[in-house]
Enzyme design. Sequence first.
Site, PDB file in Angstrom:
ATOM      1  N   LYS A 131       7.113 -21.158  77.686  1.00  0.00           N
ATOM      2  CA  LYS A 131       7.562 -19.903  77.087  1.00  0.00           C
ATOM      3  C   LYS A 131       6.649 -18.740  77.447  1.00  0.00           C
ATOM      4  O   LYS A 131       7.118 -17.610  77.568  1.00  0.00           O
ATOM      5  CB  LYS A 131       7.679 -20.044  75.564  1.00  0.00           C
ATOM      6  N   LYS A 213      20.330 -28.703  81.986  1.00  0.00           N
ATOM      7  CA  LYS A 213      20.979 -28.943  80.706  1.00  0.00           C
ATOM      8  C   LYS A 213      21.757 -27.696  80.271  1.00  0.00           C
ATOM      9  O   LYS A 213      21.323 -26.579  80.530  1.00  0.00           O
ATOM     10  CB  LYS A 213      19.868 -29.241  79.686  1.00  0.00           C
ATOM     11  N   LYS A 216      21.584 -23.102  75.100  1.00  0.00           N
ATOM     12  CA  LYS A 216      22.040 -21.977  74.308  1.00  0.00           C
ATOM     13  C   LYS A 216      21.268 -20.702  74.632  1.00  0.00           C
ATOM     14  O   LYS A 216      21.736 -19.615  74.368  1.00  0.00           O
ATOM     15  CB  LYS A 216      21.950 -22.287  72.815  1.00  0.00           C
TER      16      LYS A 216
END
Length: 349
Positions: A131, A213, A216
């Site tokens: 992140k 993957k 979202k």
Amino acid sequence: MPLWHVDEKGAVPMEQITQPKKRMLSGIKPSGDLTLGSYLGAIRNWKGREDSFDCFYFMADLHAITVRQDPAALRRRTIEQLAQYIACGLDPEKNTLFIQSHVHQHAELGWVLDCYTMFGELSRMTQFKDKSAKNADNINGGLFTYPSLMAADILLYQPDYVPVGEDQKQHVELCHAVARRFNGIYGEVFKLPEPFVPKVGARIMSLTNPSAKMSKSEAEDTGRVLLMDSPEVIMRQFKRAVTDSDTLVHFDREKKPGVSNLMTIYAACTEKSHEQIEQEFAGQGYGAFKTAVGEAVVETLRPIREEALRLMKDKAYLESVYQTGAQKASYVAEKTLRKVYKKVGFVAR
Ligand code: TRP
């Protein structure tokens, strides 16, 4: 010798019946809209779990702001996520559903645990490294101490199990390390939860990049389908799904990742086996197949979407759910927090 309870399902040791249900807790950040991937991979399996477990699920809004959020969007997604959970079959009467920021004990225990988590431990977290790389202009303190808040989320409830995806395992391990350190100093305050390996859910990949993957937090048009997408949008996404230069509907994750991903989705929605699917589309090419997968997804999501939309209009009901949830959660959390405050030497109020 255990006493046995015998019924139509067979024999069970009596103590398994008389003992209270094991507790389970999990949180999801409302930082993006739920996808078909989260549904088929996880949420679908939550339904009915409350029969065997005492389940707590929360919207991790405190964690969501470690990355900058638009306030209106965060508020909408938090409520919408609650509506979607209920629409997916989580019964609020039997599960404790709450919003993390409503239970102030999370932030309080989070601070205490910050003081028992080492700089080195936090620096080694893969999610922090990822992140920080993605948000180079906002590497804030919260992003760094994210795992101690998550440890607090867990330890407040003394759960037996914490179901998490592969990417969150490292955080649960750190939670163990912190709990063990704390218990080592003050005695048995925290229960160490066992990792919960749920029945393998389908792993759903992006429709346009089947090696990643379905996520979202990815931007739109990255081959994801949202739980709340309209039938038109879903059909469009499936028509654009990547396949390969072949025309054979056949399962092979390595050589035919796009087609295999579509087969996984179709199998999950229709409960057909791969062989049945291969036969069904033999000689038909990909066009008909993609349309069929899209239609199966539309039909699977339709009742959920309709129910979620209906619930979203019933703000008073959703409010009563999260208020009751927060009350139930606070009751449990407060007991643990009191104990911790006493152990570390805070004066009782
Ligand atoms: N970090 C988790 C995620 O990103 C969300 C989360 C926050 C969580 N607190 C938790 C999951 C406690 C399980 C238990 O998916």
